[in-house]
Scaffold this motif. Structure first.
Motif: not given
Length: 431
Positions: A304-308, A320-326, A335-341, A343-348
């Motif tokens: 939820t935090l990562i998505y927001a 950084s929250f992904l690292i904290c999570m791990l 779902c966690t990975y999809n959100v970040l992937i 976002a990274l793709c949208n940011d090229e």
């Protein structure tokens, strides 16, 4: 005989509905033991064997490994035994089948048992019967079973009433649920915290939050039952979904002040609501204060935090929250990975996204169509068709089929590059 629909008012013992007689109309031919009839002196030996077999059946039912065909076989043997096995053994068998979601089989068995003159159910038997009817979306037939319960001289317990109330809330109408809830209170039927939590949850699902709050307040005033997290959480979650965060936070603080310890559901609802409204100055203190109440963040909290954070453009903070999570020993899910992937793709930042995709595969987290579509779309847009084809092949290798979004992303890129023939071929492949 025509079966008429039963209302939510439980029938009196002297006015049983026709459904009861339908159940009782077809008793089986009886249960006789030829061995006992032929030689009455062997009764003691048979009773000992009977007890051993009952113990075995109970053990198998409690193991959670019993199969449907095995359970049906036990049942057929049990109803041919004289005397009938204990009601506890029948309950174990019916309960095991119910947990396996074999609701129709349980209903059929219960109807058959009601036809035996010497069968004496207990409240648990009848509650299992009612529960299976409700699960089959036949809550209307649950009330005749309640009438049979009364006919046997049994007093319905809180679990019995909760079963019917939950069935009405989920499968029937809230008006009927409210009628039964009032009846429970007026007639003094046994109830507990679950009764109130069920009603509160049902009200919140249809947006009647103020009515749910009234019931919560009534619980405190009545004093018989102390509200628990299950009474508070539906209200807090509904308030958050309506963006009434101040009301949700007030109720949350009221909950803590009355010594009701919040759980992960309470926190996840509030964190999700605050994130949606970008109230970051309140999100992080709430997140950091979870462990003060003995609540450990879970994968939903972090996702939820990562998505927001990704939605608000704070991608580095999200990482950084992904690292904290791990580091906390919590495994991200797809779902966690999809959100970040995404976002990274949208940011090229496609290479970073592909690296994260590789990490995902290494950790044996199976990607889905959203994962691949997030990666394929920017590869096509950047003209990196080799990468896109490779991802398509990987997608098929993982047993994931492209959907309309995946195809549309590729078609869009092909059309923009003037690759009309390839686009038409892809349309044919889709069809």
């Amino acid at each position: 005989m025509k079966m008429k629909r039963i209302t939510t008012r439980p029938p009196s013992r002297g006015n049983l509905p026709s459904f009861i007689f339908t159940i009782l109309r077809n008793p089986s031919r009886g249960f006789h033991s030829d061995a006992v009839n032929a030689n009455p002196t062997c009764t003691h030996t048979i009773k000992r064997t009977h007890l051993v077999s009952e113990s075995m059946i109970q053990t198998r039912c409690k193991s959670g490994k019993i199969r449907k065909d095995e359970a049906l076989g036990y049942f057929n043997s049990m109803i041919q035994t004289k005397p009938l096995p204990s009601i506890w053994t029948f309950n174990c068998l019916l309960g095991a089948l119910s947990k396996m979601k074999q609701y129709s089989a349980v209903v059929s068995m219960c109807k058959q048992l009601m036809g035996y003159a010497h069968f004496r159910p207990d409240v648990s038997t009848m509650t299992i019967f009612m529960n299976c009817l409700c699960r089959l979306n036949r809550v209307d037939l649950g009330f005749p079973v309640l009438a049979i319960t009364l006919k046997y001289g049994l007093q319905p317990n809180a679990h019995s009433m909760n079963t019917l109330l939950h069935g009405l809330c989920k499968y029937s109408s809230l008006a009927e649920a409210m009628e039964l809830f009032k009846l429970i209170e007026e007639k003094g039927y046994k109830c507990n915290e679950i009764t109130y939590a069920t009603m509160i949850n049902g009200l919140c699902k249809v947006g009647k939050i103020s009515k749910a709050v009234e019931i919560l307040k009534k619980m405190w005033e009545d004093g018989r039952f102390k509200p628990n997290q299950d009474c508070y959480n539906p209200i807090i979650d509904s308030l958050c979904k309506e963006s009434r965060m101040d009301d949700a936070l007030t109720l949350f603080r009221d909950m803590i002040s009355k010594s009701v310890v919040p759980d992960i559901i309470s926190y996840n609802s509030l964190i999700h609501g605050l994130c949606n409204m970008s109230r970051w100055e309140e999100v992080l203190p709430l997140f950091e204060g979870m462990e003060d109440h003995g609540v450990r963040p879970d994968v939903v909290t972090y996702t939820t935090l990562i998505y927001a954070l990704c939605q608000s453009g704070r991608l580095e903070k999200a990482k950084s929250f992904l690292i904290c999570m791990l580091n906390s020993g919590i495994s991200p899910n797809v779902c966690t990975y999809n959100v970040l992937i995404n976002a990274l793709c949208n940011d090229e930042r496609i290479q970073e996204a592909l690296t994260l995709f590789g990490t995902m595969i290494e950790k044996r987290i199976k990607p889905d169509v959203v994962t691949f579509t997030s990666l394929i779309s920017p590869s096509c847009k950047s003209g990196n068709w080799e990468e896109a084809v490779m991802l398509f092949k990987t997608m098929i290798d993982h047993g994931v089929l492209p959907d309309i979004v995946t195809y549309s992303a590729v078609l869009d890129a092909l059309c923009k590059e003037g690759k009309t023939t390839e686009a038409l071929n892809l349309v044919e492949e889709m069809i």
